[in-house]
Design a protein around this motif. Structure first.
Motif, short mmCIF file in Angstrom:
data_model
loop_
_atom_site.label_atom_id
_atom_site.label_comp_id
_atom_site.label_asym_id
_atom_site.label_seq_id
_atom_site.Cartn_x
_atom_site.Cartn_y
_atom_site.Cartn_z
N TYR A 5 0.84 -1.20 0.00
CA TYR A 5 0.00 0.00 0.00
C TYR A 5 0.88 1.25 0.00
O TYR A 5 1.91 1.30 0.66
CB TYR A 5 -0.89 0.03 1.24
N VAL A 6 0.42 2.25 -0.73
CA VAL A 6 1.02 3.59 -0.67
C VAL A 6 -0.12 4.48 -0.20
O VAL A 6 -1.08 4.72 -0.95
CB VAL A 6 1.55 4.06 -2.04
N ALA A 7 -0.06 4.94 1.04
CA ALA A 7 -1.22 5.62 1.62
C ALA A 7 -0.81 6.45 2.83
O ALA A 7 0.35 6.40 3.28
CB ALA A 7 -2.27 4.59 2.03
N ASP A 8 -1.77 7.20 3.36
CA ASP A 8 -1.56 8.02 4.54
C ASP A 8 -1.56 7.12 5.77
O ASP A 8 -2.61 6.65 6.22
CB ASP A 8 -2.66 9.07 4.65
N GLY A 9 -0.39 6.88 6.33
CA GLY A 9 -0.27 6.00 7.48
C GLY A 9 -0.87 6.55 8.75
O GLY A 9 -1.03 5.82 9.73
N ALA A 10 -1.22 7.84 8.77
CA ALA A 10 -1.81 8.46 9.94
C ALA A 10 -3.33 8.47 9.88
O ALA A 10 -3.99 9.09 10.72
CB ALA A 10 -1.29 9.89 10.11
N SER A 11 -3.91 7.81 8.88
CA SER A 11 -5.37 7.76 8.73
C SER A 11 -5.91 6.43 9.25
O SER A 11 -5.37 5.37 8.97
CB SER A 11 -5.77 7.93 7.26
N ILE A 12 -7.02 6.50 10.00
CA ILE A 12 -7.64 5.29 10.52
C ILE A 12 -8.17 4.43 9.38
O ILE A 12 -8.23 3.20 9.50
CB ILE A 12 -8.78 5.66 11.51
N HIS A 13 -8.55 5.05 8.25
CA HIS A 13 -9.04 4.28 7.11
C HIS A 13 -7.92 3.38 6.57
O HIS A 13 -8.14 2.20 6.28
CB HIS A 13 -9.54 5.20 6.00
N THR A 14 -6.73 3.95 6.44
CA THR A 14 -5.58 3.16 5.98
C THR A 14 -5.28 2.05 6.96
O THR A 14 -5.06 0.89 6.57
CB THR A 14 -4.34 4.06 5.82
N GLN A 15 -5.26 2.38 8.24
CA GLN A 15 -4.91 1.39 9.25
C GLN A 15 -5.87 0.21 9.25
O GLN A 15 -5.43 -0.96 9.30
CB GLN A 15 -4.90 2.04 10.64
N ARG A 16 -7.17 0.48 9.16
CA ARG A 16 -8.14 -0.62 9.16
C ARG A 16 -7.99 -1.48 7.92
O ARG A 16 -8.11 -2.70 7.97
CB ARG A 16 -9.55 -0.04 9.27
N TRP A 17 -7.78 -0.83 6.77
CA TRP A 17 -7.65 -1.56 5.52
C TRP A 17 -6.41 -2.46 5.56
O TRP A 17 -6.46 -3.65 5.23
CB TRP A 17 -7.55 -0.56 4.35
N VAL A 18 -5.29 -1.88 5.99
CA VAL A 18 -4.01 -2.60 6.02
C VAL A 18 -4.05 -3.73 7.06
O VAL A 18 -3.63 -4.87 6.79
CB VAL A 18 -2.87 -1.62 6.32
N ASN A 19 -4.55 -3.41 8.26
CA ASN A 19 -4.59 -4.42 9.32
C ASN A 19 -5.47 -5.61 8.96
O ASN A 19 -5.17 -6.75 9.31
CB ASN A 19 -5.11 -3.79 10.62
N TYR A 20 -6.57 -5.33 8.25
CA TYR A 20 -7.48 -6.42 7.87
C TYR A 20 -6.74 -7.49 7.07
O TYR A 20 -6.83 -8.69 7.37
CB TYR A 20 -8.66 -5.88 7.07
N PHE A 21 -6.02 -7.07 6.04
CA PHE A 21 -5.34 -8.05 5.18
C PHE A 21 -4.15 -8.68 5.89
O PHE A 21 -3.81 -9.83 5.62
CB PHE A 21 -4.92 -7.39 3.87
N ALA A 22 -3.51 -7.93 6.79
CA ALA A 22 -2.42 -8.51 7.56
C ALA A 22 -2.94 -9.63 8.47
O ALA A 22 -2.31 -10.68 8.62
CB ALA A 22 -1.73 -7.43 8.40
N MET A 23 -4.11 -9.41 9.07
CA MET A 23 -4.70 -10.42 9.96
C MET A 23 -5.25 -11.62 9.20
O MET A 23 -5.50 -12.67 9.79
CB MET A 23 -5.79 -9.78 10.82
N GLN A 24 -5.44 -11.46 7.89
CA GLN A 24 -5.88 -12.59 7.06
C GLN A 24 -4.70 -13.46 6.63
O GLN A 24 -4.88 -14.45 5.92
CB GLN A 24 -6.62 -12.08 5.81
N GLY A 25 -3.50 -13.07 7.04
CA GLY A 25 -2.32 -13.88 6.75
C GLY A 25 -1.51 -13.43 5.55
O GLY A 25 -0.53 -14.08 5.18
N HIS A 26 -1.90 -12.31 4.93
CA HIS A 26 -1.15 -11.80 3.78
C HIS A 26 0.09 -11.04 4.25
O HIS A 26 0.11 -10.50 5.37
CB HIS A 26 -2.03 -10.88 2.94
N GLU A 27 1.09 -10.98 3.41
CA GLU A 27 2.28 -10.17 3.70
C GLU A 27 1.97 -8.74 3.22
O GLU A 27 1.82 -8.50 2.03
CB GLU A 27 3.50 -10.71 2.97
#
Length: 214
Positions: A5-27
């Motif tokens: 992802y290339v995104a605003d790391g200080a946004s809750i939208h980015t964090q939720r999107w990124v964390n979701y896929f990380a918790m699904q086991g993706h790198e």
């Protein structure tokens, strides 16, 4: 899958999107220039260098030139299966400049509704990113229309509505109880959860209330 992802790391939208896929086991990798606490431990953070933050209005264009080079280098190093830029004006443009495919670009709102009208430069950045995206996502019909007017291809554009966790929010079952508990009554309540920035046009929302009630 390896997702970058290339995104605003200080946004809750980015964090939720990124964390979701990380918790699904993706790198999952995130390229950004600022970040907030709360990211999953499995998310790989890559910080961009920001020039002269105290004069951002002037230095942002010089920073962009530096970031184009940094993003391109990081993407080549990460070698993701998918590259996803969130917010077209800045991060979507940077992702597009990497030359990587498949590329997903997501519009958030003001990046396609307001920024392109502010300056010719921003309009060109947006059109460049949309033209090179293999897939474009947005969360509303008005954004879909704006994307089309800016050159985004209709067959590549898809609306992805923001979801609601019904385990936490179930107004059909406990809405009246919440109103009674919080506000002391069961009368009609209208709630707007947006901020007071001009982009959210709170004035029109307030002026509409008497018309709706009538």
């Amino acid at each position: 899958m390896k997702i970058c992802y290339v995104a605003d790391g200080a946004s809750i939208h980015t964090q939720r999107w990124v964390n979701y896929f990380a918790m699904q086991g993706h790198e999952v990798h995130l390229i950004c220039w600022k970040v907030m606490p709360g990211y999953n431990d499995n998310v790989h953070l890559h910080m961009l260098t920001r020039l002269a933050p105290q004069v951002w209005a002037v230095s942002q264009y010089f920073s962009m030139l530096l970031w184009i080079s940094q993003v391109r280098h990081l993407v080549q190093k990460i070698k993701p299966d998918l590259l996803h830029g969130h917010f077209v004006t800045i991060y979507g443009f940077l992702a597009a400049c990497s030359g990587f495919h498949p590329l997903v670009v997501s519009a958030w709102g003001s990046d396609v509704l307001i920024d392109p009208e502010k300056s010719i430069m921003k309009r060109r950045l947006v059109k460049y990113a949309l033209k090179r995206a293999d897939l474009i996502t947005c969360n509303g019909r008005n954004l879909e229309v704006a994307i089309g007017e800016l050159g985004g291809k209709a067959e590549r554009t898809h609306i992805v509505y923001h979801g609601v966790d019904t385990k936490k929010f179930t107004p059909a079952s406990n809405g009246n109880n919440i109103l009674e508990e919080r506000f002391g009554g069961s009368q009609l309540w209208v709630i707007n959860i947006r901020g007071f920035k001009p982009v959210y046009d709170m004035e029109t929302f307030i002026r509409a209330m008497p018309l709706v009630l009538k």
